[in-house]
Design a protein around this motif. Structure first.
Motif, PDB file in Angstrom:
ATOM      1  N   VAL A   8       0.466 -25.736 -31.886  1.00 18.98           N
ATOM      2  CA  VAL A   8      -0.221 -25.639 -30.158  1.00 18.98           C
ATOM      3  C   VAL A   8       0.151 -26.747 -28.575  1.00 18.98           C
ATOM      4  N   ASP A   9       1.311 -26.653 -28.367  1.00 22.58           N
ATOM      5  CA  ASP A   9       1.406 -28.697 -27.321  1.00 22.58           C
ATOM      6  C   ASP A   9       0.897 -27.521 -25.697  1.00 22.58           C
ATOM      7  N   VAL A  10      -0.315 -29.031 -26.011  1.00 23.63           N
ATOM      8  CA  VAL A  10      -1.246 -28.743 -24.553  1.00 23.63           C
ATOM      9  C   VAL A  10      -0.710 -29.988 -23.707  1.00 23.63           C
ATOM     10  N   ASN A  11      -0.006 -29.215 -22.524  1.00 22.05           N
ATOM     11  CA  ASN A  11       0.355 -30.782 -21.321  1.00 22.05           C
ATOM     12  C   ASN A  11      -0.241 -30.509 -20.601  1.00 22.05           C
ATOM     13  N   VAL A  12      -0.532 -31.261 -19.238  1.00 20.79           N
ATOM     14  CA  VAL A  12      -1.253 -32.069 -17.813  1.00 20.79           C
ATOM     15  C   VAL A  12      -1.431 -33.087 -17.417  1.00 20.79           C
ATOM     16  N   GLY A 238     -11.623 -22.503 -31.961  1.00 17.83           N
ATOM     17  CA  GLY A 238     -11.769 -23.726 -31.984  1.00 17.83           C
ATOM     18  C   GLY A 238     -10.473 -24.232 -30.999  1.00 17.83           C
ATOM     19  N   ALA A 239      -9.461 -23.295 -31.399  1.00 17.09           N
ATOM     20  CA  ALA A 239      -8.330 -24.179 -30.743  1.00 17.09           C
ATOM     21  C   ALA A 239      -8.594 -24.101 -29.014  1.00 17.09           C
ATOM     22  N   THR A 240      -8.709 -22.419 -29.071  1.00 20.58           N
ATOM     23  CA  THR A 240      -8.926 -22.679 -27.253  1.00 20.58           C
ATOM     24  C   THR A 240      -9.915 -23.618 -26.311  1.00 20.58           C
ATOM     25  N   ASP A 241     -11.139 -23.760 -27.892  1.00 23.73           N
ATOM     26  CA  ASP A 241     -12.169 -24.540 -26.753  1.00 23.73           C
ATOM     27  C   ASP A 241     -12.089 -25.622 -26.542  1.00 23.73           C
ATOM     28  N   PHE A 242     -10.817 -26.257 -28.006  1.00 21.87           N
ATOM     29  CA  PHE A 242     -10.457 -27.812 -27.927  1.00 21.87           C
ATOM     30  C   PHE A 242      -9.267 -28.176 -26.158  1.00 21.87           C
ATOM     31  N   ILE A 243      -8.318 -26.845 -26.438  1.00 17.21           N
ATOM     32  CA  ILE A 243      -7.237 -26.574 -24.953  1.00 17.21           C
ATOM     33  C   ILE A 243      -8.552 -27.236 -23.253  1.00 17.21           C
ATOM     34  N   LYS A 244      -9.283 -25.615 -23.774  1.00 15.71           N
ATOM     35  CA  LYS A 244     -10.560 -25.500 -22.587  1.00 15.71           C
ATOM     36  C   LYS A 244     -10.809 -27.480 -22.214  1.00 15.71           C
ATOM     37  N   VAL A 267      -1.578 -26.891 -16.006  1.00 10.85           N
ATOM     38  CA  VAL A 267      -1.901 -27.246 -17.640  1.00 10.85           C
ATOM     39  C   VAL A 267      -0.822 -26.308 -17.885  1.00 10.85           C
ATOM     40  N   MET A 268       0.212 -26.351 -19.070  1.00 11.05           N
ATOM     41  CA  MET A 268       0.934 -25.858 -19.286  1.00 11.05           C
ATOM     42  C   MET A 268       0.813 -25.251 -21.306  1.00 11.05           C
ATOM     43  N   VAL A 269       0.663 -24.667 -21.539  1.00  9.11           N
ATOM     44  CA  VAL A 269       0.408 -24.273 -23.109  1.00  9.11           C
ATOM     45  C   VAL A 269       1.455 -23.799 -23.839  1.00  9.11           C
ATOM     46  N   THR A 270       1.912 -23.552 -25.023  1.00  3.68           N
ATOM     47  CA  THR A 270       3.128 -23.583 -25.803  1.00  3.68           C
ATOM     48  C   THR A 270       2.743 -23.578 -26.863  1.00  3.68           C
ATOM     49  N   VAL A 271       2.853 -22.109 -27.154  1.00  6.91           N
ATOM     50  CA  VAL A 271       2.622 -21.842 -29.381  1.00  6.91           C
ATOM     51  C   VAL A 271       3.910 -21.837 -29.699  1.00  6.91           C
ATOM     52  N   ARG A 272       4.504 -22.287 -30.917  1.00 10.76           N
ATOM     53  CA  ARG A 272       5.955 -22.795 -31.241  1.00 10.76           C
ATOM     54  C   ARG A 272       5.424 -22.360 -32.573  1.00 10.76           C
TER      55      ARG A 272
END
Length: 357
Positions: A8-12, A238-244, A267-272
């Motif tokens: 999961v990539d999180v770009n902000v 936990g992954a969604t908690d972290f993104i938030k 905010v861009m979230v990518t699942v690879r």
């Protein structure tokens, strides 16, 4: 056949006004040289610290990072068995840490900070009460199980006994500005209220360094590692908690001076399934503008995202929350919708470590 790993990539992108949220040893905002120019920088450690604080504020299970783990275990033993006197409890604590291979100094403290979950402390105490003879392998299981979310995400290093290390499942990059930053400083004075209106000179004077920047922030999660540290259900949650919390948190340095708390503009979230991708190359050539950096930064980031598709697999999911119309992925109406979309996708593709198709 085992399913591929999931990342999961999180770009902000976030604009921060005049501020000094992360200082160096001289008190100035941290910087980095990138693309030949000086950038504003916020360390990954600083942002992980506030994510942990945000977890705690939202009643998400967090561990404690301390040299006083032995004292915590001592208290847990006495809470579980009130008949245990101090000497007996201290002896059990010493035996547990010796058997586990963790050294205690003369003050009964570990040599370095130890990140340990409350669940691990309680399980250690119960194990010690249930077993007269301690087994090193069993203690290792206890000290690697019942991980709090921050421990599962950010990992743990135990210099005394590497067998107790926990591999981090998340990586957090140092945030940097998408553009060149020129350091500034504020000269301030203060008067003594008791000296009256006709006083001359100042009772105090000084300077505060600051800058303002549009920051690119990036983090990723290795879902296989997070599942191994927790379990499938808790890992997805936990992954969604972290993104938030990563999106909404901000280091608090000099916050009372600058009131600089802002929210992300993008905010861009990518699942690879192939590899995590940090898109910072979009800003190796610094953004130049005299009418704001956010819009050109968004354009640069989305252009870089498209360019990476010639090198990596098509992501399973790309979702965007933006003040501008997104040119990539699916645009979400709010953060809740984005998190629900990510959670649904992870629920479809993430599996337990030992489960095969």
């Amino acid at each position: 056949m085992t399913k591929p790993n999931v990342y999961v990539d999180v770009n902000v992108l976030q604009t921060v006004p005049s501020s000094n949220i992360n200082r160096d040893d001289t008190g100035a905002p941290k910087t980095a040289l990138y693309g030949g120019v000086s950038r504003s920088r916020v360390s990954s450690q600083s942002w992980k610290h506030v994510v942990r604080a945000a977890f705690k504020a939202d009643n998400i299970d967090v561990g404690t990072r301390t040299k006083e783990a032995a004292n915590l275990l001592f208290k847990a033993l006495q809470q579980l068995d009130s008949s245990l006197d101090d000497d007996a409890a201290k002896a059990k604590v010493a035996e547990i840490f010796k058997t586990a291979g963790i050294k205690l100094d003369k003050n009964n403290e570990t040599g370095a900070l130890l990140l340990i979950s409350r669940g691990q402390i309680n399980k250690l105490a119960q194990y010690a009460l249930d077993n007269e003879e301690l087994d090193k392998k069993e203690l290792k299981k206890v000290l690697k199980g019942d991980q709090s979310l921050d421990l599962a995400l950010f990992g743990r290093m135990v210099a005394d006994n590497p067998e107790l290390n926990v591999d981090a499942s998340a990586q957090v990059a140092h945030a940097i500005s998408t553009h060149e930053v020129v350091p500034e400083y504020d000269y301030f004075t203060a008067l003594d209220d008791e000296q009256g209106e006709d006083q001359t000179g100042a009772a105090m004077l000084g300077t505060i360094d600051f800058n303002s920047a549009t920051l690119y922030r990036y983090a990723n999660i290795n879902m296989r590692e997070l599942v191994a540290n927790l379990n499938t259900k808790d890992a997805i949650h936990g992954a969604t908690d972290f993104i938030k919390e990563f999106a909404l948190s901000m280091p608090t340095g000099k916050q009372n001076t600058f009131a600089n708390k802002t929210l992300p503009s993008y905010v861009m979230v990518t699942v690879r399934t192939d590899t995590p991708v940090n898109l910072v190359s979009a800003f190796e050539n610094p953004v130049m503008s005299d009418h704001g950096y956010m819009t050109p930064s968004i354009e640069r980031l989305e252009k870089e995202y498209k360019a990476t598709l010639s090198l990596v697999d098509q992501p399973l999911l790309t979702v965007v929350l933006s003040k501008n119309d997104a040119q990539v992925g699916d645009q979400m109406a709010n953060l809740t919708e984005l998190l629900e979309k990510v959670s649904a996708t992870l629920s479809e593709v993430v599996q337990d470590e030992n489960t095969n198709d």
